[in-house]
Scaffold this active site. Structure first.
Site, PDB file in Angstrom:
ATOM      1  N   ASP A 233       3.879   5.396  45.139  1.00 32.25           N
ATOM      2  CA  ASP A 233       5.167   5.931  45.579  1.00 32.25           C
ATOM      3  C   ASP A 233       4.993   7.162  46.467  1.00 32.25           C
ATOM      4  O   ASP A 233       4.199   8.056  46.157  1.00 32.25           O
ATOM      5  CB  ASP A 233       6.015   6.343  44.378  1.00 32.25           C
ATOM      6  CG  ASP A 233       6.236   5.217  43.376  1.00 32.25           C
ATOM      7  OD1 ASP A 233       5.278   4.461  43.103  1.00 32.25           O
ATOM      8  OD2 ASP A 233       7.355   5.107  42.857  1.00 32.25           O
ATOM      9  N   HIS A 235       8.208   8.418  48.077  1.00 33.83           N
ATOM     10  CA  HIS A 235       9.524   9.002  47.770  1.00 33.83           C
ATOM     11  C   HIS A 235       9.943  10.120  48.715  1.00 33.83           C
ATOM     12  O   HIS A 235      10.359  11.195  48.275  1.00 33.83           O
ATOM     13  CB  HIS A 235       9.558   9.494  46.318  1.00 33.83           C
ATOM     14  CG  HIS A 235       9.912   8.424  45.337  1.00 33.83           C
ATOM     15  ND1 HIS A 235      11.099   7.718  45.385  1.00 33.83           N
ATOM     16  CD2 HIS A 235       9.232   7.915  44.281  1.00 33.83           C
ATOM     17  CE1 HIS A 235      11.132   6.835  44.414  1.00 33.83           C
ATOM     18  NE2 HIS A 235      10.005   6.922  43.723  1.00 33.83           N
ATOM     19  N   ASP A 262       8.579   2.156  47.146  1.00 33.75           N
ATOM     20  CA  ASP A 262       9.239   3.447  46.940  1.00 33.75           C
ATOM     21  C   ASP A 262       8.795   4.453  47.982  1.00 33.75           C
ATOM     22  O   ASP A 262       8.309   5.555  47.673  1.00 33.75           O
ATOM     23  CB  ASP A 262       9.008   3.976  45.520  1.00 33.75           C
ATOM     24  CG  ASP A 262       9.892   3.275  44.490  1.00 33.75           C
ATOM     25  OD1 ASP A 262      10.484   2.225  44.831  1.00 33.75           O
ATOM     26  OD2 ASP A 262       9.996   3.767  43.356  1.00 33.75           O
ATOM     27  N   ASP A 265      13.939   7.766  49.095  1.00 37.82           N
ATOM     28  CA  ASP A 265      14.787   8.253  48.003  1.00 37.82           C
ATOM     29  C   ASP A 265      14.166   9.467  47.312  1.00 37.82           C
ATOM     30  O   ASP A 265      12.950   9.627  47.242  1.00 37.82           O
ATOM     31  CB  ASP A 265      15.065   7.173  46.939  1.00 37.82           C
ATOM     32  CG  ASP A 265      16.250   6.279  47.301  1.00 37.82           C
ATOM     33  OD1 ASP A 265      17.060   6.683  48.156  1.00 37.82           O
ATOM     34  OD2 ASP A 265      16.359   5.182  46.732  1.00 37.82           O
ATOM     35  N   ARG A 266      15.055  10.285  46.774  1.00 38.68           N
ATOM     36  CA  ARG A 266      14.723  11.512  46.046  1.00 38.68           C
ATOM     37  C   ARG A 266      14.180  12.593  46.981  1.00 38.68           C
ATOM     38  O   ARG A 266      14.795  13.624  47.141  1.00 38.68           O
ATOM     39  CB  ARG A 266      13.774  11.243  44.881  1.00 38.68           C
ATOM     40  CG  ARG A 266      14.445  10.439  43.758  1.00 38.68           C
ATOM     41  CD  ARG A 266      13.576  10.471  42.496  1.00 38.68           C
ATOM     42  NE  ARG A 266      14.223   9.784  41.382  1.00 38.68           N
ATOM     43  CZ  ARG A 266      15.046  10.366  40.516  1.00 38.68           C
ATOM     44  NH1 ARG A 266      15.353  11.624  40.662  1.00 38.68           N
ATOM     45  NH2 ARG A 266      15.575   9.676  39.524  1.00 38.68           N
ATOM     46  N   ASN A 294      11.377  -0.757  43.863  1.00 38.71           N
ATOM     47  CA  ASN A 294      12.742  -0.814  43.343  1.00 38.71           C
ATOM     48  C   ASN A 294      13.677   0.147  44.077  1.00 38.71           C
ATOM     49  O   ASN A 294      14.903   0.031  43.964  1.00 38.71           O
ATOM     50  CB  ASN A 294      12.768  -0.517  41.832  1.00 38.71           C
ATOM     51  CG  ASN A 294      12.370   0.909  41.507  1.00 38.71           C
ATOM     52  OD1 ASN A 294      11.275   1.351  41.851  1.00 38.71           O
ATOM     53  ND2 ASN A 294      13.239   1.637  40.824  1.00 38.71           N
ATOM     54  N   HIS A 295      13.119   1.081  44.846  1.00 40.60           N
ATOM     55  CA  HIS A 295      13.966   1.979  45.639  1.00 40.60           C
ATOM     56  C   HIS A 295      14.194   1.482  47.054  1.00 40.60           C
ATOM     57  O   HIS A 295      14.875   2.159  47.833  1.00 40.60           O
ATOM     58  CB  HIS A 295      13.384   3.396  45.650  1.00 40.60           C
ATOM     59  CG  HIS A 295      13.766   4.189  44.443  1.00 40.60           C
ATOM     60  ND1 HIS A 295      14.866   5.015  44.406  1.00 40.60           N
ATOM     61  CD2 HIS A 295      13.215   4.244  43.202  1.00 40.60           C
ATOM     62  CE1 HIS A 295      14.967   5.560  43.211  1.00 40.60           C
ATOM     63  NE2 HIS A 295      13.973   5.118  42.463  1.00 40.60           N
ATOM     64  N   HIS A 343       4.738  -3.407  42.945  1.00 36.75           N
ATOM     65  CA  HIS A 343       5.276  -2.082  42.656  1.00 36.75           C
ATOM     66  C   HIS A 343       5.475  -1.842  41.163  1.00 36.75           C
ATOM     67  O   HIS A 343       5.090  -0.808  40.632  1.00 36.75           O
ATOM     68  CB  HIS A 343       6.602  -1.868  43.386  1.00 36.75           C
ATOM     69  CG  HIS A 343       7.196  -0.526  43.096  1.00 36.75           C
ATOM     70  ND1 HIS A 343       6.672   0.633  43.630  1.00 36.75           N
ATOM     71  CD2 HIS A 343       8.228  -0.136  42.291  1.00 36.75           C
ATOM     72  CE1 HIS A 343       7.365   1.669  43.180  1.00 36.75           C
ATOM     73  NE2 HIS A 343       8.314   1.234  42.367  1.00 36.75           N
ATOM     74  N   ARG A 391      13.765   1.398  30.966  1.00 35.56           N
ATOM     75  CA  ARG A 391      14.575   1.624  32.165  1.00 35.56           C
ATOM     76  C   ARG A 391      15.887   0.842  32.128  1.00 35.56           C
ATOM     77  O   ARG A 391      16.784   1.109  32.931  1.00 35.56           O
ATOM     78  CB  ARG A 391      13.792   1.209  33.421  1.00 35.56           C
ATOM     79  CG  ARG A 391      12.512   1.976  33.649  1.00 35.56           C
ATOM     80  CD  ARG A 391      11.803   1.443  34.876  1.00 35.56           C
ATOM     81  NE  ARG A 391      10.471   1.975  35.037  1.00 35.56           N
ATOM     82  CZ  ARG A 391      10.151   3.046  35.773  1.00 35.56           C
ATOM     83  NH1 ARG A 391      11.101   3.703  36.411  1.00 35.56           N
ATOM     84  NH2 ARG A 391       8.904   3.460  35.880  1.00 35.56           N
ATOM     85  N   HIS A 418       5.217   2.984  40.545  1.00 37.02           N
ATOM     86  CA  HIS A 418       6.492   2.974  39.819  1.00 37.02           C
ATOM     87  C   HIS A 418       6.648   4.060  38.756  1.00 37.02           C
ATOM     88  O   HIS A 418       7.750   4.325  38.311  1.00 37.02           O
ATOM     89  CB  HIS A 418       6.655   1.584  39.175  1.00 37.02           C
ATOM     90  CG  HIS A 418       8.017   1.235  38.684  1.00 37.02           C
ATOM     91  ND1 HIS A 418       9.179   1.564  39.345  1.00 37.02           N
ATOM     92  CD2 HIS A 418       8.420   0.544  37.576  1.00 37.02           C
ATOM     93  CE1 HIS A 418      10.213   1.074  38.681  1.00 37.02           C
ATOM     94  NE2 HIS A 418       9.789   0.470  37.606  1.00 37.02           N
TER      95      HIS A 418
END
Length: 490
Positions: A233, A235, A262, A265-266, A294-295, A343, A391, A418
């Site tokens: 990730d 991110h 990923d 995001d964030r 998943n993002h 991922h 989750r 992840h």
């Protein structure tokens, strides 16, 4: 969480005092953003006094910050069952629902708070924001044509976009990404400047056209003496991405990379990350690989900042185009037929093969279960067998599941991402399940190292490089996130 507390009978004063001590200690770890230890201490407080809604609500916010949305939802619901007037628990549950894309359920919780606290302006704001999202989703579904969304790519007219004389940034050469372009782009981004929208759109259209021709499972061949790098990730942490290239060299035909989902995001430099990665994908299509995370999905992008960032820096139309592109990203990669990289993780069923992954129709948002969902969302666990995901999506799988899957498919091990790991990586399941996470000090808060994996084709032995976060401009993580989530998470 696995407590089955008996709520009958009084709690002794000794246990009440012990519970408060655990809670206060947990609060200190929470302030330090050490959520894992905070959860352990809140759990001990609950064991001493299972009648306190506060302990469950506090543990819920810790699980939210660790992205354990299923656990967060359970804890918030438990808190509500213990104290139906505890509005903070409704906020926590609404945040968990929103993180899982269940906006109607979140709306019910916000609506309840506005009813019991009609003068609470913050509650009204959150209710209105959530209501807008829910209505937008309903509208998008209503205007879908033949159950397929309108193709944004077809509506883009590059010829109508002019390059202004004052633009001094990098330019595509004959409409193509070159090494000169991507090198200049990286420096341009370091100086917090923006790529011209015409070039940005062209990159997205070209990447989409390329990805549409790729299978859901991409096979990669690495020569015996050749080096190959896997990153987890990112991110939106652009300056940490640049540090990876500084430590390990720029991508090239002799220095291939796989980025394992990923990308966005964030972190608040997601636009810079994704256009850099997509540029390398176009420059070295057979030596630079990207898996869907998943993002790279509508719900996550809507909540955790990417959509807001793209809309702010470009337009909502471009954000819609990103959604189209992400749906064509491959779901997994297999290196030399021996190492499978995805991922999230493995599956709730025993009989899944690599061919099953190849057959997945991926041009969509991930469903709530099945192969595609689990590739993006599942996590390993230490215990044997399987269990429900903390989750709330995917599953958790044990070392026996990993061993059986590898044996069935002739694999040596799997690599996934992840999950934040303190050291940036973790080797589990007796060496057959490796987690790599490449965003150090995740969200400017977690204090973790980042890591990447290098190997050669001869033995595919994983080697780990770890690194600390590097400074970045004063734009905080989650700066573009949905105002509801940003407020409740941070």
């Amino acid at each position: 969480m696995a407590e089955n507390e008996e709520l009958t009978g009084p709690v002794s004063q000794e246990d009440l005092d012990a519970a408060e001590k655990f809670k206060n200690e947990a609060n200190e770890y929470f302030k330090k953003q050490n959520y894992t230890i905070a959860i352990e201490l809140y759990t001990k407080a609950i064991e001493k006094n299972p009648k306190s809604a506060v302990y469950y609500a506090n543990r819920s916010i810790c699980n939210l910050r660790l992205e354990n949305f299923g656990y967060a939802l359970t804890d918030a619901s438990k808190a509500i069952s213990l104290d139906k007037s505890y509005t903070k628990a409704y906020y926590r549950r609404a945040a968990a629902y929103m993180s899982l894309g269940k906006y109607k359920d979140a709306l019910k919780d916000f609506h309840y708070v506005t009813k019991v606290r009609p003068n609470d302006q913050d509650a009204k704001l959150k209710y209105n924001e959530c209501n807008k999202i829910a209505k937008k989703i309903a509208f998008e579904k209503a205007i879908a044509v033949d159950k397929k969304e309108v193709n944004i790519a077809d509506a883009i007219n590059l010829d109508a976009m002019t390059i202004e004389d004052e633009y001094e940034g990098p330019s595509l050469e004959d409409g193509k990404v070159t090494l000169k372009f991507v090198t200049e782009l990286m420096e341009y981004y370091k100086n917090q400047k923006k790529l011209h929208k015409k070039y940005a759109y062209k990159i997205l259209l070209d990447v989409k056209a390329y990805l549409q021709k790729q299978p859901s499972l991409v096979d990669i061949t690495v020569g015996d003496e050749d080096k190959f790098t896997i990153c987890g990730d990112i991110h939106g942490q652009y300056y940490d991405l640049m540090n990876i290239f500084k430590l390990n060299g720029l991508p090239s035909e002799s220095n291939p990379y796989l980025f394992n989902g990923d990308f966005v995001d964030r972190g608040s430099f997601s636009v810079e990350c994704i256009f850099t990665l997509f540029s390398f994908k176009l420059l070295y299509p057979n030596h630079f690989f990207m898996s869907r995370g998943n993002h790279e999905t509508v719900d996550m992008n809507r909540v955790y900042g990417f959509r807001g960032e793209v809309t702010y820096k470009y337009s909502s139309q471009m954000a819609d185009l990103f959604t189209e592109v992400y749906r064509w990203l491959p779901l997994a990669h297999c290196i030399n037929t021996k190492v499978l990289v995805m991922h999230g993780g493995l599956f709730s069923k025993d009989d899944i093969t690599l061919d099953d992954i190849r057959k997945v129709e991926r041009n969509k948002e991930p469903p709530e279960d099945g192969i595609m969902c689990e590739l993006l969302w599942s996590d390993p666990q230490a215990a044997y067998g399987r269990s429900a995901s903390r989750r709330g999506v995917g599953c958790q799988f044990g070392p026996d599941v990993t061993a059986a899957f590898c044996e069935r498919n002739g694999l040596s091990y799997i690599v996934r991402s992840h999950e934040v790991k303190n050291d940036g990586y973790e080797v589990g399941h007796y060496g057959k399940c490796i987690t790599v996470f490449s965003a150090p000090n995740y969200c400017d808060a977690m204090g973790n190292l980042g890591a990447f994996i290098t190997m050669n084709g001869k033995d595919l032995e994983p080697n780990f490089t770890t690194y600390e976060a590097v400074p970045h401009p004063d734009v905080k993580a989650m700066a573009y996130a949905d105002s509801i989530i940003g407020g409740m998470f941070y």
